[in-house]
Design a protein around this motif. Structure first.
Motif, mmCIF file in Angstrom:
data_model
loop_
_atom_site.group_PDB
_atom_site.id
_atom_site.type_symbol
_atom_site.label_atom_id
_atom_site.label_comp_id
_atom_site.label_asym_id
_atom_site.label_seq_id
_atom_site.Cartn_x
_atom_site.Cartn_y
_atom_site.Cartn_z
ATOM 1 N N ASN A 17 -13.205 -9.572 3.432
ATOM 2 C CA ASN A 17 -13.485 -8.983 2.114
ATOM 3 C C ASN A 17 -12.313 -9.121 1.133
ATOM 4 O OD1 ASN A 17 -15.916 -8.146 3.238
ATOM 5 N ND2 ASN A 17 -15.093 -6.164 3.837
ATOM 6 N N GLU A 18 -11.974 -10.330 0.804
ATOM 7 C CA GLU A 18 -10.861 -10.562 -0.126
ATOM 8 C C GLU A 18 -11.335 -11.397 -1.316
ATOM 9 O OE1 GLU A 18 -8.065 -9.015 0.474
ATOM 10 O OE2 GLU A 18 -7.731 -8.909 2.642
ATOM 11 N N ALA A 19 -12.539 -11.123 -1.792
ATOM 12 C CA ALA A 19 -13.112 -11.969 -2.850
ATOM 13 C C ALA A 19 -12.242 -12.042 -4.101
ATOM 14 C CB ALA A 19 -14.508 -11.471 -3.212
ATOM 15 N N GLU A 20 -11.570 -10.950 -4.456
ATOM 16 C CA GLU A 20 -10.770 -10.990 -5.690
ATOM 17 C C GLU A 20 -9.513 -11.826 -5.513
ATOM 18 O OE1 GLU A 20 -11.433 -7.871 -4.189
ATOM 19 O OE2 GLU A 20 -11.770 -6.385 -5.780
ATOM 20 N N SER A 21 -8.948 -11.775 -4.325
ATOM 21 C CA SER A 21 -7.669 -12.459 -4.115
ATOM 22 C C SER A 21 -7.821 -13.970 -3.913
ATOM 23 C CB SER A 21 -6.960 -11.897 -2.897
ATOM 24 O OG SER A 21 -6.885 -10.505 -2.959
ATOM 25 N N GLU A 61 13.737 -14.812 5.661
ATOM 26 C CA GLU A 61 13.379 -13.786 4.684
ATOM 27 C C GLU A 61 12.345 -14.324 3.718
ATOM 28 O OE1 GLU A 61 16.310 -11.680 2.248
ATOM 29 O OE2 GLU A 61 17.555 -11.734 4.063
ATOM 30 N N VAL A 62 11.299 -13.557 3.507
ATOM 31 C CA VAL A 62 10.288 -14.024 2.558
ATOM 32 C C VAL A 62 10.000 -12.932 1.525
ATOM 33 C CG1 VAL A 62 9.150 -15.594 4.160
ATOM 34 C CG2 VAL A 62 8.405 -13.217 4.050
ATOM 35 N N VAL A 63 9.488 -13.376 0.407
ATOM 36 C CA VAL A 63 9.120 -12.432 -0.647
ATOM 37 C C VAL A 63 7.841 -11.721 -0.233
ATOM 38 C CG1 VAL A 63 8.377 -12.253 -3.045
ATOM 39 C CG2 VAL A 63 10.112 -13.934 -2.392
ATOM 40 N N HIS A 64 7.803 -10.444 -0.450
ATOM 41 C CA HIS A 64 6.596 -9.678 -0.143
ATOM 42 C C HIS A 64 6.130 -9.021 -1.421
ATOM 43 C CE1 HIS A 64 4.436 -6.131 1.740
ATOM 44 N NE2 HIS A 64 3.837 -7.183 2.242
ATOM 45 N N ARG A 65 4.838 -8.993 -1.649
ATOM 46 C CA ARG A 65 4.360 -8.413 -2.898
ATOM 47 C C ARG A 65 3.371 -7.294 -2.623
ATOM 48 N NH1 ARG A 65 2.677 -12.489 -6.968
ATOM 49 N NH2 ARG A 65 0.812 -12.572 -5.679
ATOM 50 N N GLU A 66 3.162 -6.509 -3.626
ATOM 51 C CA GLU A 66 2.229 -5.413 -3.459
ATOM 52 C C GLU A 66 0.803 -5.959 -3.361
ATOM 53 O OE1 GLU A 66 2.225 -1.228 -5.710
ATOM 54 O OE2 GLU A 66 4.011 -2.476 -5.937
ATOM 55 N N ARG A 67 -0.059 -5.237 -2.671
ATOM 56 C CA ARG A 67 -1.448 -5.659 -2.633
ATOM 57 C C ARG A 67 -2.029 -5.507 -4.032
ATOM 58 N NH1 ARG A 67 -6.156 -6.418 0.183
ATOM 59 N NH2 ARG A 67 -5.849 -6.609 2.425
ATOM 60 N N LYS A 68 -2.554 -6.596 -4.561
ATOM 61 C CA LYS A 68 -3.024 -6.556 -5.939
ATOM 62 C C LYS A 68 -4.470 -6.072 -5.989
ATOM 63 C CE LYS A 68 -2.801 -9.777 -9.846
ATOM 64 N NZ LYS A 68 -2.535 -11.193 -10.122
ATOM 65 N N TYR A 69 -5.287 -6.592 -5.099
ATOM 66 C CA TYR A 69 -6.704 -6.201 -5.070
ATOM 67 C C TYR A 69 -7.043 -5.640 -3.698
ATOM 68 C CZ TYR A 69 -6.654 -9.811 -8.708
ATOM 69 O OH TYR A 69 -6.356 -10.582 -9.783
ATOM 70 N N GLY A 70 -8.119 -4.848 -3.671
ATOM 71 C CA GLY A 70 -8.638 -4.379 -2.384
ATOM 72 C C GLY A 70 -7.672 -3.442 -1.666
ATOM 73 N N THR A 71 -8.019 -3.107 -0.429
ATOM 74 C CA THR A 71 -7.177 -2.180 0.338
ATOM 75 C C THR A 71 -6.856 -2.789 1.695
ATOM 76 O OG1 THR A 71 -9.191 -1.178 1.141
ATOM 77 C CG2 THR A 71 -8.068 -0.039 -0.660
#
Ligand code: UDP
Ligand code: MG
Length: 313
Positions: free
Chosen positions: A11-15, A193-203
């Protein structure tokens, strides 16, 4: 083909549209030959529609759809089976992992000769309820496995092709792929080390149970790694110790009753402890024998990886 990018999603249609676009941009800029393998782990939203539309026009985007939700491990495993690139990258579909990291990961495998490079979300953008247990979890895993990396569960990882073809990820074992790889004999494991980002869509798709399940899986994996092929070595030892303790104490108590004329031995706690430990000892032995029978008849009892052969077909 240089790269296979395996992406499990639920269920990641937005991403997905953003993610695919971003990956294509990075791939084209670096002139990679690549495939993207999207594994739909039983999504109920419009994810699959989008994937279908992509696949119809782009041959290097490939997709698998599970009939129901089997979990991230199953999705990764299926992707690994299908992957054809020299280097396999796995990443989450939720845009928390950045495709910009792929070229550097690829280089570490191809040029520096690593078997597995695991992402390390040093600066995490997750709620504190997730980061603190995660620290603990990683610490324990590090100690138990002996692999010196900080972030076992990072979705972004790179593997040499041999590794993914040699291992099987099942249950919820995706958290321990470096441990499984190490067990299969691939020792060049490192992190980046990698960049991590906030979840933009969904949970998030995992709740608090993840930590309990994670620890249970760690116990399973360290048991299976060490004793899977020789369970009697564990059960037999514990069983012997327990039985022996009970036997000696009971012997002493019997001696005390007849020769030292002690009449209150059933009132001594050690009497009960001795009986219980004899019974437990026998049970452990029985469990050990049963486990031996099971491992004897398992289909992979003689499964090993041959690295090289000389003068042999
Ligand atoms: N995922 C999956 N099957 C599942 C649960 C999750 O394929 O049963 C995918 C999910 O769509 C995402 C990745 O696994 O691409 C990581 O999940 P999530 O972002 O929810 O985990 P977190 O970042 O919270 O650890
Ligand atoms: Mg996520």
């Amino acid at each position: 083909m240089q790269l296979s990018i395996v992406i499990p999603f639920l269920n990641e249609a937005e991403s997905l549209p953003e993610l695919i676009q971003w990956i294509e941009k990075v791939m084209n800029e670096n002139h990679f030959t690549y495939e993207v393998i999207l594994v739909d782990d039983g999504s109920k939203d419009d994810s699959w529609k989008f994937v279908q539309s992509q696949c119809s026009s782009k041959p290097n985007i490939k997709a698998i759809k599970f009939r129901r939700n089997y979990g991230k491990s199953a999705a990764l495993n299926e992707g690994f089976i299908k992957a054809e690139g020299d280097v396999i990258i796995t990443m989450d579909a939720d845009l928390q992992d950045s495709p910009d990291e792929i070229p550097a990961l690829y280089k570490m495998i191809v040029e520096e000769g690593y078997d597995v490079v695991s992402g390390w979300k040093k600066k995490r953008h997750d709620p504190i309820s997730k980061t603190i247990p995660s620290k603990l979890f990683n610490g324990v895993t590090r100690r138990m496995s002996g692999i010196k990396i900080h972030d076992f569960n990072c979705g972004l990882k790179a593997y040499r092709k041999d590794v993914v073809k040699a291992i099987e990820v099942y249950g919820e074992m995706h958290r321990y792929i470096p441990v499984i790889a190490r067990w299969a004999g691939f020792t060049k494991i490192t992190e980046k080390e990698v960049v991590h980002r906030e979840r933009k869509y969904g949970t998030t798709k995992f709740g608090w149970e993840r930590f309990i399940n994670g620890f249970l899986d760690l116990l399973t994996i360290s048991f299976v790694t060490r004793f899977g092929k020789k369970p009697m070595h564990l059960f037999g030892m514990l069983g012997s110790l327990s039985f022996l303790f009970g036997f000696i104490v009971t012997g002493y108590l019997t001696y005390a009753k007849f020769f030292m004329l002690e009449f209150h031995m059933t009132e001594r706690p050690i009497f009960y402890l001795a009986l219980v430990s004899m019974i437990i000892g026998v049970q452990l032995f029985v469990a050990g024998f049963l486990a031996e029978l099971i491992s004897r008849s398992s289909h992979d009892r003689n499964h090993y990886l041959v690295e090289k052969q000389l003068n042999l077909q």
